[in-house]
Design a protein around this motif. Sequence first.
Motif, PDB file in Angstrom:
ATOM      1  N   VAL A 214       6.940  -0.524   8.009  1.00  0.00           N
ATOM      2  CA  VAL A 214       7.064  -1.573   6.993  1.00  0.00           C
ATOM      3  C   VAL A 214       8.505  -1.747   6.521  1.00  0.00           C
ATOM      4  O   VAL A 214       9.043  -2.850   6.544  1.00  0.00           O
ATOM      5  CB  VAL A 214       6.155  -1.277   5.777  1.00  0.00           C
ATOM      6  CG1 VAL A 214       6.307  -2.367   4.705  1.00  0.00           C
ATOM      7  CG2 VAL A 214       4.699  -1.164   6.210  1.00  0.00           C
ATOM      8  N   LEU A 215       9.143  -0.668   6.070  1.00  0.00           N
ATOM      9  CA  LEU A 215      10.483  -0.760   5.480  1.00  0.00           C
ATOM     10  C   LEU A 215      11.473   0.135   6.210  1.00  0.00           C
ATOM     11  O   LEU A 215      11.099   1.146   6.806  1.00  0.00           O
ATOM     12  CB  LEU A 215      10.456  -0.346   4.006  1.00  0.00           C
ATOM     13  CG  LEU A 215       9.602  -1.147   3.032  1.00  0.00           C
ATOM     14  CD1 LEU A 215       9.739  -0.559   1.628  1.00  0.00           C
ATOM     15  CD2 LEU A 215       9.987  -2.616   3.037  1.00  0.00           C
ATOM     16  N   ALA A 216      12.752  -0.255   6.113  1.00  0.00           N
ATOM     17  CA  ALA A 216      13.840   0.566   6.634  1.00  0.00           C
ATOM     18  C   ALA A 216      14.967   0.577   5.611  1.00  0.00           C
ATOM     19  O   ALA A 216      15.243  -0.437   4.966  1.00  0.00           O
ATOM     20  CB  ALA A 216      14.344   0.028   7.966  1.00  0.00           C
ATOM     21  N   GLU A 217      15.604   1.730   5.458  1.00  0.00           N
ATOM     22  CA  GLU A 217      16.810   1.828   4.629  1.00  0.00           C
ATOM     23  C   GLU A 217      18.007   1.765   5.566  1.00  0.00           C
ATOM     24  O   GLU A 217      18.118   2.565   6.498  1.00  0.00           O
ATOM     25  CB  GLU A 217      16.815   3.140   3.850  1.00  0.00           C
ATOM     26  CG  GLU A 217      18.024   3.267   2.925  1.00  0.00           C
ATOM     27  CD  GLU A 217      18.044   4.604   2.213  1.00  0.00           C
ATOM     28  OE1 GLU A 217      17.733   4.645   1.018  1.00  0.00           O
ATOM     29  OE2 GLU A 217      18.363   5.622   2.893  1.00  0.00           O
ATOM     30  N   LEU A 218      18.902   0.815   5.292  1.00  0.00           N
ATOM     31  CA  LEU A 218      20.001   0.542   6.204  1.00  0.00           C
ATOM     32  C   LEU A 218      21.314   1.028   5.613  1.00  0.00           C
ATOM     33  O   LEU A 218      21.680   0.642   4.503  1.00  0.00           O
ATOM     34  CB  LEU A 218      20.067  -0.954   6.493  1.00  0.00           C
ATOM     35  CG  LEU A 218      18.720  -1.601   6.856  1.00  0.00           C
ATOM     36  CD1 LEU A 218      18.881  -3.089   7.053  1.00  0.00           C
ATOM     37  CD2 LEU A 218      18.118  -0.942   8.080  1.00  0.00           C
TER      38      LEU A 218
ATOM     39  N   VAL B 212      12.745   5.427   7.096  1.00  0.00           N
ATOM     40  CA  VAL B 212      11.760   4.371   7.245  1.00  0.00           C
ATOM     41  C   VAL B 212      10.506   4.748   6.458  1.00  0.00           C
ATOM     42  O   VAL B 212      10.283   5.920   6.137  1.00  0.00           O
ATOM     43  CB  VAL B 212      11.395   4.117   8.730  1.00  0.00           C
ATOM     44  CG1 VAL B 212      12.608   3.653   9.509  1.00  0.00           C
ATOM     45  CG2 VAL B 212      10.781   5.359   9.368  1.00  0.00           C
ATOM     46  N   TRP B 213       9.705   3.734   6.154  1.00  0.00           N
ATOM     47  CA  TRP B 213       8.448   3.954   5.456  1.00  0.00           C
ATOM     48  C   TRP B 213       7.327   3.299   6.251  1.00  0.00           C
ATOM     49  O   TRP B 213       7.451   2.151   6.697  1.00  0.00           O
ATOM     50  CB  TRP B 213       8.505   3.394   4.039  1.00  0.00           C
ATOM     51  CG  TRP B 213       9.345   4.236   3.133  1.00  0.00           C
ATOM     52  CD1 TRP B 213       8.924   5.243   2.299  1.00  0.00           C
ATOM     53  CD2 TRP B 213      10.760   4.176   2.951  1.00  0.00           C
ATOM     54  NE1 TRP B 213       9.979   5.814   1.639  1.00  0.00           N
ATOM     55  CE2 TRP B 213      11.129   5.178   2.017  1.00  0.00           C
ATOM     56  CE3 TRP B 213      11.763   3.374   3.518  1.00  0.00           C
ATOM     57  CZ2 TRP B 213      12.433   5.375   1.609  1.00  0.00           C
ATOM     58  CZ3 TRP B 213      13.073   3.580   3.115  1.00  0.00           C
ATOM     59  CH2 TRP B 213      13.399   4.571   2.174  1.00  0.00           C
ATOM     60  N   LEU B 214       6.245   4.049   6.406  1.00  0.00           N
ATOM     61  CA  LEU B 214       5.125   3.616   7.220  1.00  0.00           C
ATOM     62  C   LEU B 214       3.863   3.465   6.383  1.00  0.00           C
ATOM     63  O   LEU B 214       3.585   4.296   5.506  1.00  0.00           O
ATOM     64  CB  LEU B 214       4.843   4.638   8.335  1.00  0.00           C
ATOM     65  CG  LEU B 214       6.016   5.119   9.187  1.00  0.00           C
ATOM     66  CD1 LEU B 214       5.522   6.166  10.174  1.00  0.00           C
ATOM     67  CD2 LEU B 214       6.687   3.961   9.907  1.00  0.00           C
ATOM     68  N   SER B 215       3.100   2.422   6.682  1.00  0.00           N
ATOM     69  CA  SER B 215       1.756   2.320   6.124  1.00  0.00           C
ATOM     70  C   SER B 215       0.827   3.183   6.970  1.00  0.00           C
ATOM     71  O   SER B 215       1.143   3.532   8.115  1.00  0.00           O
ATOM     72  CB  SER B 215       1.281   0.865   6.135  1.00  0.00           C
ATOM     73  OG  SER B 215       1.203   0.381   7.467  1.00  0.00           O
ATOM     74  N   VAL B 216      -0.317   3.541   6.399  1.00  0.00           N
ATOM     75  CA  VAL B 216      -1.289   4.368   7.111  1.00  0.00           C
ATOM     76  C   VAL B 216      -2.663   3.726   6.982  1.00  0.00           C
ATOM     77  O   VAL B 216      -3.131   3.469   5.877  1.00  0.00           O
ATOM     78  CB  VAL B 216      -1.331   5.807   6.571  1.00  0.00           C
ATOM     79  CG1 VAL B 216      -2.287   6.649   7.414  1.00  0.00           C
ATOM     80  CG2 VAL B 216       0.055   6.423   6.562  1.00  0.00           C
ATOM     81  N   SER B 217      -3.281   3.450   8.121  1.00  0.00           N
ATOM     82  CA  SER B 217      -4.601   2.833   8.132  1.00  0.00           C
ATOM     83  C   SER B 217      -5.666   3.870   8.483  1.00  0.00           C
ATOM     84  O   SER B 217      -5.441   4.740   9.333  1.00  0.00           O
ATOM     85  CB  SER B 217      -4.646   1.686   9.155  1.00  0.00           C
ATOM     86  OG  SER B 217      -5.960   1.201   9.304  1.00  0.00           O
ATOM     87  N   ASP B 218      -6.832   3.753   7.831  1.00  0.00           N
ATOM     88  CA  ASP B 218      -7.947   4.639   8.160  1.00  0.00           C
ATOM     89  C   ASP B 218      -8.949   3.952   9.091  1.00  0.00           C
ATOM     90  O   ASP B 218     -10.067   4.437   9.277  1.00  0.00           O
ATOM     91  CB  ASP B 218      -8.656   5.118   6.892  1.00  0.00           C
ATOM     92  CG  ASP B 218      -9.175   3.969   6.029  1.00  0.00           C
ATOM     93  OD1 ASP B 218      -9.044   2.797   6.452  1.00  0.00           O
ATOM     94  OD2 ASP B 218      -9.696   4.238   4.925  1.00  0.00           O
TER      95      ASP B 218
ATOM     96  N   GLU C  42       0.845  -1.185   0.000  1.00  0.00           N
ATOM     97  CA  GLU C  42       0.000   0.000   0.000  1.00  0.00           C
ATOM     98  C   GLU C  42       0.888   1.245   0.000  1.00  0.00           C
ATOM     99  O   GLU C  42       2.047   1.198   0.423  1.00  0.00           O
ATOM    100  CB  GLU C  42      -0.900   0.001   1.237  1.00  0.00           C
ATOM    101  CG  GLU C  42      -1.883  -1.165   1.301  1.00  0.00           C
ATOM    102  CD  GLU C  42      -2.913  -1.098   0.202  1.00  0.00           C
ATOM    103  OE1 GLU C  42      -3.284   0.032  -0.191  1.00  0.00           O
ATOM    104  OE2 GLU C  42      -3.369  -2.166  -0.254  1.00  0.00           O
ATOM    105  N   PRO C  43       0.363   2.376  -0.487  1.00  0.00           N
ATOM    106  CA  PRO C  43       1.153   3.622  -0.445  1.00  0.00           C
ATOM    107  C   PRO C  43       1.645   3.912   0.972  1.00  0.00           C
ATOM    108  O   PRO C  43       0.906   3.728   1.946  1.00  0.00           O
ATOM    109  CB  PRO C  43       0.160   4.681  -0.930  1.00  0.00           C
ATOM    110  CG  PRO C  43      -0.809   3.925  -1.786  1.00  0.00           C
ATOM    111  CD  PRO C  43      -0.940   2.576  -1.140  1.00  0.00           C
ATOM    112  N   MET C  44       2.886   4.353   1.067  1.00  0.00           N
ATOM    113  CA  MET C  44       3.502   4.592   2.367  1.00  0.00           C
ATOM    114  C   MET C  44       4.015   6.020   2.460  1.00  0.00           C
ATOM    115  O   MET C  44       4.155   6.714   1.446  1.00  0.00           O
ATOM    116  CB  MET C  44       4.650   3.602   2.593  1.00  0.00           C
ATOM    117  CG  MET C  44       4.223   2.149   2.651  1.00  0.00           C
ATOM    118  SD  MET C  44       5.606   1.002   2.906  1.00  0.00           S
ATOM    119  CE  MET C  44       6.478   1.160   1.336  1.00  0.00           C
TER     120      MET C  44
END
Length: 236
Positions: free
Chosen positions: A67-71, A50-56, A4-6
């Motif tokens: 969800v994701l991390a850049e290391l 980092v990238w986060l999902s967003v729930s409504d 999903e878009p993050m």
Amino acid sequence: MQLEPMIEGRLIRRYKRFLADVVLLDGREVTAHCPNTGKMTGCAEPGERVWLSVSDNPKRKYPHGWVLAELAGEHLACVHSAFANTLVEEAVAAGRIEALSGYETLRREVRYGEEKSRIDLLLSDPARADCYVEVKSVTLLMEAGVGMFPDAVSDRGRRHLRELQRAVEEGHRAVLLFCVQHSGIHSVCGAEHVDPAYCQALAEAIAGGVEVLAYGCEITLDHINLLYPLPFMVPT
């Protein structure tokens, strides 16, 4: 698996296992749910992207999910360990895991064994023995592209190995599949320095007929797919 878009941010800290504070690009600070029970060594460094999902969903206490991390500005890792089962299921259905191809049916979370476990995937076919597949997510990178499991002492993991061994003894096929959700990992082995008892149990399981597979993922901001086999180094 499509993501999903993050939204992007920078990690402030991870704490209480399931929480992470993140500053977003617009300067807002949010608390996100961290869907990972492990130590996440190397994947939770303050300041990393980092990238986060967003729930409504109004019932969720924390609408954001990590969800994701850049290391080290170089690799992407998926910290959502529960994605691993779906990634493997999709790869099996698409025929990308040759060793698990050709089964007629696939079921998830099937109860089995003397210790009342649930197998991640159960593959069945009238022409051959059932195949019990236990999936483990790997994100612990130690050195030179070597990924290790587990990243914390895992009594549960040892129980799963015992159950897989018993499945083999009962005439079934049993497979432990390491799903590598870290773009910098190119081979997998047991983390003896973390949990020597698990590595001993893993060696015994392999000697008892349990098969081990390791597969890597293509990870982008749009999708994650389990695509290619990786070498697994057998514990001694």
